[in-house]
Design a protein around this motif. Structure first.
Motif, PDB file in Angstrom:
ATOM      1  N   VAL A 127      13.882 -57.286  14.154  1.00  0.00           N
ATOM      2  CA  VAL A 127      13.357 -56.609  12.967  1.00  0.00           C
ATOM      3  C   VAL A 127      14.187 -55.373  12.613  1.00  0.00           C
ATOM      4  CG1 VAL A 127      11.651 -54.981  13.980  1.00  0.00           C
ATOM      5  CG2 VAL A 127      11.157 -56.121  11.799  1.00  0.00           C
ATOM      6  N   THR A 128      14.877 -54.803  13.597  1.00  0.00           N
ATOM      7  CA  THR A 128      15.753 -53.661  13.312  1.00  0.00           C
ATOM      8  C   THR A 128      17.208 -54.094  13.115  1.00  0.00           C
ATOM      9  OG1 THR A 128      16.079 -53.220  15.686  1.00  0.00           O
ATOM     10  CG2 THR A 128      14.290 -52.039  14.580  1.00  0.00           C
ATOM     11  N   GLY A 129      17.467 -55.397  13.262  1.00  0.00           N
ATOM     12  CA  GLY A 129      18.813 -55.932  13.084  1.00  0.00           C
ATOM     13  C   GLY A 129      19.010 -56.485  11.682  1.00  0.00           C
ATOM     14  N   PRO A 130      20.188 -57.035  11.410  1.00  0.00           N
ATOM     15  CA  PRO A 130      20.524 -57.492  10.052  1.00  0.00           C
ATOM     16  C   PRO A 130      19.551 -58.510   9.476  1.00  0.00           C
ATOM     17  CG  PRO A 130      22.493 -57.420  11.432  1.00  0.00           C
ATOM     18  CD  PRO A 130      21.340 -57.163  12.335  1.00  0.00           C
ATOM     19  N   ALA A 131      19.130 -59.503  10.273  1.00  0.00           N
ATOM     20  CA  ALA A 131      18.251 -60.550   9.734  1.00  0.00           C
ATOM     21  C   ALA A 131      16.888 -59.984   9.355  1.00  0.00           C
ATOM     22  CB  ALA A 131      18.099 -61.682  10.746  1.00  0.00           C
ATOM     23  N   GLY A 132      16.292 -59.206  10.258  1.00  0.00           N
ATOM     24  CA  GLY A 132      14.979 -58.637   9.979  1.00  0.00           C
ATOM     25  C   GLY A 132      15.003 -57.647   8.835  1.00  0.00           C
ATOM     26  N   GLN A 133      16.025 -56.807   8.808  1.00  0.00           N
ATOM     27  CA  GLN A 133      16.125 -55.809   7.743  1.00  0.00           C
ATOM     28  C   GLN A 133      16.300 -56.475   6.369  1.00  0.00           C
ATOM     29  OE1 GLN A 133      16.549 -51.794   8.537  1.00  0.00           O
ATOM     30  NE2 GLN A 133      14.876 -52.967   9.456  1.00  0.00           N
ATOM     31  N   ALA A 134      17.089 -57.548   6.334  1.00  0.00           N
ATOM     32  CA  ALA A 134      17.278 -58.273   5.070  1.00  0.00           C
ATOM     33  C   ALA A 134      15.987 -58.961   4.638  1.00  0.00           C
ATOM     34  CB  ALA A 134      18.398 -59.299   5.216  1.00  0.00           C
ATOM     35  N   THR A 135      15.222 -59.475   5.608  1.00  0.00           N
ATOM     36  CA  THR A 135      13.953 -60.139   5.295  1.00  0.00           C
ATOM     37  C   THR A 135      12.951 -59.138   4.725  1.00  0.00           C
ATOM     38  OG1 THR A 135      14.358 -61.718   7.085  1.00  0.00           O
ATOM     39  CG2 THR A 135      12.129 -61.621   6.216  1.00  0.00           C
ATOM     40  N   ILE A 136      12.900 -57.939   5.303  1.00  0.00           N
ATOM     41  CA  ILE A 136      12.018 -56.884   4.788  1.00  0.00           C
ATOM     42  C   ILE A 136      12.399 -56.536   3.350  1.00  0.00           C
ATOM     43  CG2 ILE A 136      11.450 -54.420   4.986  1.00  0.00           C
ATOM     44  CD1 ILE A 136      11.680 -54.830   8.085  1.00  0.00           C
ATOM     45  N   ALA A 137      13.695 -56.358   3.111  1.00  0.00           N
ATOM     46  CA  ALA A 137      14.168 -55.990   1.770  1.00  0.00           C
ATOM     47  C   ALA A 137      13.870 -57.092   0.760  1.00  0.00           C
ATOM     48  CB  ALA A 137      15.664 -55.700   1.802  1.00  0.00           C
ATOM     49  N   GLY A 138      13.801 -58.330   1.233  1.00  0.00           N
ATOM     50  CA  GLY A 138      13.583 -59.462   0.339  1.00  0.00           C
ATOM     51  C   GLY A 138      12.142 -59.692  -0.057  1.00  0.00           C
ATOM     52  N   TYR A 139      11.207 -58.924   0.522  1.00  0.00           N
ATOM     53  CA  TYR A 139       9.806 -59.127   0.177  1.00  0.00           C
ATOM     54  C   TYR A 139       9.472 -58.346  -1.092  1.00  0.00           C
ATOM     55  CZ  TYR A 139       4.744 -59.281   0.350  1.00  0.00           C
ATOM     56  OH  TYR A 139       3.418 -59.465   0.025  1.00  0.00           O
ATOM     57  N   LYS A 140       9.133 -59.079  -2.149  1.00  0.00           N
ATOM     58  CA  LYS A 140       8.849 -58.454  -3.440  1.00  0.00           C
ATOM     59  C   LYS A 140       7.611 -59.084  -4.072  1.00  0.00           C
ATOM     60  CE  LYS A 140      13.747 -57.538  -4.287  1.00  0.00           C
ATOM     61  NZ  LYS A 140      14.917 -57.734  -5.185  1.00  0.00           N
ATOM     62  N   ILE A 141       6.929 -58.310  -4.878  1.00  0.00           N
ATOM     63  CA  ILE A 141       5.809 -58.808  -5.680  1.00  0.00           C
ATOM     64  C   ILE A 141       6.115 -58.483  -7.133  1.00  0.00           C
ATOM     65  CG2 ILE A 141       3.358 -58.545  -6.238  1.00  0.00           C
ATOM     66  CD1 ILE A 141       2.809 -58.053  -3.305  1.00  0.00           C
ATOM     67  N   ASN A 142       6.153 -59.510  -7.967  1.00  0.00           N
ATOM     68  CA  ASN A 142       6.507 -59.351  -9.381  1.00  0.00           C
ATOM     69  C   ASN A 142       7.816 -58.589  -9.540  1.00  0.00           C
ATOM     70  OD1 ASN A 142       4.135 -60.685 -10.200  1.00  0.00           O
ATOM     71  ND2 ASN A 142       2.963 -58.776 -10.106  1.00  0.00           N
ATOM     72  N   GLY A 143       8.762 -58.909  -8.655  1.00  0.00           N
ATOM     73  CA  GLY A 143      10.083 -58.302  -8.741  1.00  0.00           C
ATOM     74  C   GLY A 143      10.191 -56.917  -8.140  1.00  0.00           C
ATOM     75  N   GLU A 144       9.083 -56.352  -7.653  1.00  0.00           N
ATOM     76  CA  GLU A 144       9.107 -54.995  -7.093  1.00  0.00           C
ATOM     77  C   GLU A 144       9.147 -55.050  -5.571  1.00  0.00           C
ATOM     78  OE1 GLU A 144       6.809 -50.695  -7.554  1.00  0.00           O
ATOM     79  OE2 GLU A 144       6.257 -52.376  -8.829  1.00  0.00           O
ATOM     80  N   GLN A 145      10.148 -54.393  -4.992  1.00  0.00           N
ATOM     81  CA  GLN A 145      10.302 -54.365  -3.536  1.00  0.00           C
ATOM     82  C   GLN A 145       9.227 -53.477  -2.917  1.00  0.00           C
ATOM     83  OE1 GLN A 145      14.360 -53.764  -2.273  1.00  0.00           O
ATOM     84  NE2 GLN A 145      13.762 -52.997  -0.264  1.00  0.00           N
ATOM     85  N   LEU A 146       8.565 -53.970  -1.856  1.00  0.00           N
ATOM     86  CA  LEU A 146       7.451 -53.233  -1.264  1.00  0.00           C
ATOM     87  C   LEU A 146       7.869 -52.297  -0.133  1.00  0.00           C
ATOM     88  CD1 LEU A 146       5.975 -55.603  -2.775  1.00  0.00           C
ATOM     89  CD2 LEU A 146       4.156 -55.292  -1.096  1.00  0.00           C
ATOM     90  N   PHE A 147       8.870 -52.706   0.645  1.00  0.00           N
ATOM     91  CA  PHE A 147       9.305 -51.911   1.796  1.00  0.00           C
ATOM     92  C   PHE A 147      10.830 -51.820   1.798  1.00  0.00           C
ATOM     93  CE2 PHE A 147       5.256 -53.856   2.968  1.00  0.00           C
ATOM     94  CZ  PHE A 147       4.540 -52.762   3.438  1.00  0.00           C
ATOM     95  N   PHE A 148      11.331 -50.715   2.315  1.00  0.00           N
ATOM     96  CA  PHE A 148      12.767 -50.450   2.294  1.00  0.00           C
ATOM     97  C   PHE A 148      13.281 -50.270   3.726  1.00  0.00           C
ATOM     98  CE2 PHE A 148      10.891 -49.332  -1.668  1.00  0.00           C
ATOM     99  CZ  PHE A 148      11.804 -49.797  -2.621  1.00  0.00           C
ATOM    100  N   PRO A 149      14.117 -51.194   4.201  1.00  0.00           N
ATOM    101  CA  PRO A 149      14.581 -51.123   5.581  1.00  0.00           C
ATOM    102  C   PRO A 149      15.427 -49.890   5.838  1.00  0.00           C
ATOM    103  CG  PRO A 149      15.813 -52.787   4.353  1.00  0.00           C
ATOM    104  CD  PRO A 149      14.699 -52.332   3.468  1.00  0.00           C
ATOM    105  N   ASN A 150      15.206 -49.230   6.977  1.00  0.00           N
ATOM    106  CA  ASN A 150      16.026 -48.046   7.308  1.00  0.00           C
ATOM    107  C   ASN A 150      16.192 -47.881   8.817  1.00  0.00           C
ATOM    108  OD1 ASN A 150      13.417 -47.135   7.909  1.00  0.00           O
ATOM    109  ND2 ASN A 150      13.771 -45.071   7.121  1.00  0.00           N
ATOM    110  N   ALA A 151      16.294 -48.993   9.549  1.00  0.00           N
ATOM    111  CA  ALA A 151      16.546 -48.906  10.983  1.00  0.00           C
ATOM    112  C   ALA A 151      17.840 -48.118  11.211  1.00  0.00           C
ATOM    113  CB  ALA A 151      16.673 -50.309  11.574  1.00  0.00           C
ATOM    114  N   ASN A 152      17.784 -47.206  12.171  1.00  0.00           N
ATOM    115  CA  ASN A 152      18.941 -46.379  12.544  1.00  0.00           C
ATOM    116  C   ASN A 152      19.387 -45.411  11.447  1.00  0.00           C
ATOM    117  OD1 ASN A 152      19.163 -47.886  15.022  1.00  0.00           O
ATOM    118  ND2 ASN A 152      20.170 -49.510  13.842  1.00  0.00           N
ATOM    119  N   LYS A 153      18.519 -45.214  10.438  1.00  0.00           N
ATOM    120  CA  LYS A 153      18.895 -44.287   9.369  1.00  0.00           C
ATOM    121  C   LYS A 153      17.882 -43.150   9.198  1.00  0.00           C
ATOM    122  CE  LYS A 153      21.229 -47.890   6.687  1.00  0.00           C
ATOM    123  NZ  LYS A 153      21.169 -48.698   5.452  1.00  0.00           N
ATOM    124  N   GLU A 154      16.855 -43.145  10.001  1.00  0.00           N
ATOM    125  CA  GLU A 154      15.774 -42.173   9.835  1.00  0.00           C
ATOM    126  C   GLU A 154      16.285 -40.747  10.063  1.00  0.00           C
ATOM    127  OE1 GLU A 154      11.343 -42.541  11.351  1.00  0.00           O
ATOM    128  OE2 GLU A 154      12.639 -41.693  12.877  1.00  0.00           O
TER     129      GLU A 154
END
Length: 260
Positions: free
Chosen positions: A233-260
């Motif tokens: 979930v903190t790696g490329p696949a999980g972070q991309a999956t999080i970014a890809g979750y949208k409702i009516n085109g609006e992204q709900l969560f923004f991945p930021n592993a290792n960027k906090e």
């Protein structure tokens, strides 16, 4: 008569772990999007127990979960410092918003959560609080404290002791103000007369973290499988999956592993 040999197939059981998480990650629909992708990559099932962050951390303190996915950074850091968690990893963020009646009778609309709460308290306007020691509830209490209104939120203040979805349902039925995470709001179907009134205040930033429960305290914890989830979930696949979750085109969560 010859001997007939029967071959009994041995069932193949999928590996599974228990994750204690917040109601917002569940009720926003994120896990319905995220966990099948993880299972496809890893073969590991995850059983989610969706409760408030405080209750999720308590589950971890009892050894009743393998991994935690929560959003109250000070409480998460305390959990690790006390030896209950191995290490805390940032995963993603979104934000809190104040929703309320579209007509906004007390004039909260804007980008200042503290000013909005002062107006709600002064008017004794209806306000529904989670009241459940969740990450959202902890944030709400910080905002009331910043407003100088701890234990003085006005006679319209109601604590439901419930998850985000039920709190929003109550807010919709009462035409009340509610502090919510944006993800649950976007996935919420029963908005009634409620609308987003306060957003954009930097204090409304909402960070999520993930932690493996410490097997040194609880030897039954499935550390290897739980760590696989954290790494994914903190790696490329999980972070991309999080970014890809949208409702009516609006992204709900923004991945930021290792960027906090």
């Amino acid at each position: 008569m010859g001997i007939v040999a029967f071959t009994v197939a041995t069932p193949v059981w999928a590996e599974s772990i228990t994750m204690a998480s917040t109601t917002s990650t569940q009720q926003s629909g994120l896990f319905d999007h995220l966990l099948p992708a993880f299972k496809k990559d890893s073969g590991i099932d995850i059983k989610v127990v969706a409760v408030g962050t405080g209750q999720a951390l308590d589950m971890g303190r009892r050894g009743d979960a393998d991994v935690l996915f929560v959003h109250d950074k000070p409480a998460e850091e305390k959990f690790v410092a006390e030896g209950y968690g191995v290490k805390r990893f940032p995963v993603m963020y979104n934000d809190f918003i104040l929703v309320g009646p579209k007509g906004d009778p007390v004039g909260t609309k804007g980008a200042d959560i503290v000013a909005a709460l002062k107006k709600i308290a002064a008017a004794n306007a209806p306000f529904v609080s989670r009241g459940d020691k969740s990450g959202t509830h902890s944030a709400e209490l910080r905002y009331w404290k910043d407003a100088g209104l701890t234990d003085a939120q006005g006679s319209g203040y109601k604590a439901c002791g419930c998850g985000m979805g039920p709190a929003l349902n109550m807010g919709a039925s009462m035409n009340a103000y509610v502090l919510t995470d944006r993800g649950t709001w976007l996935n919420f179907k029963n908005k009634g007369d409620l609308a987003v009134l306060v957003e954009g205040d930097k204090r409304l930033f909402n960070q999520y973290g993930v932690m493996v429960v410490n097997p040194a305290k609880f030897p039954h914890v499935k550390q290897a499988e739980a760590q696989k989830f954290v790494d994914w979930v903190t790696g490329p696949a999980g972070q991309a999956t999080i970014a890809g979750y949208k409702i009516n085109g609006e992204q709900l969560f923004f991945p930021n592993a290792n960027k906090e």
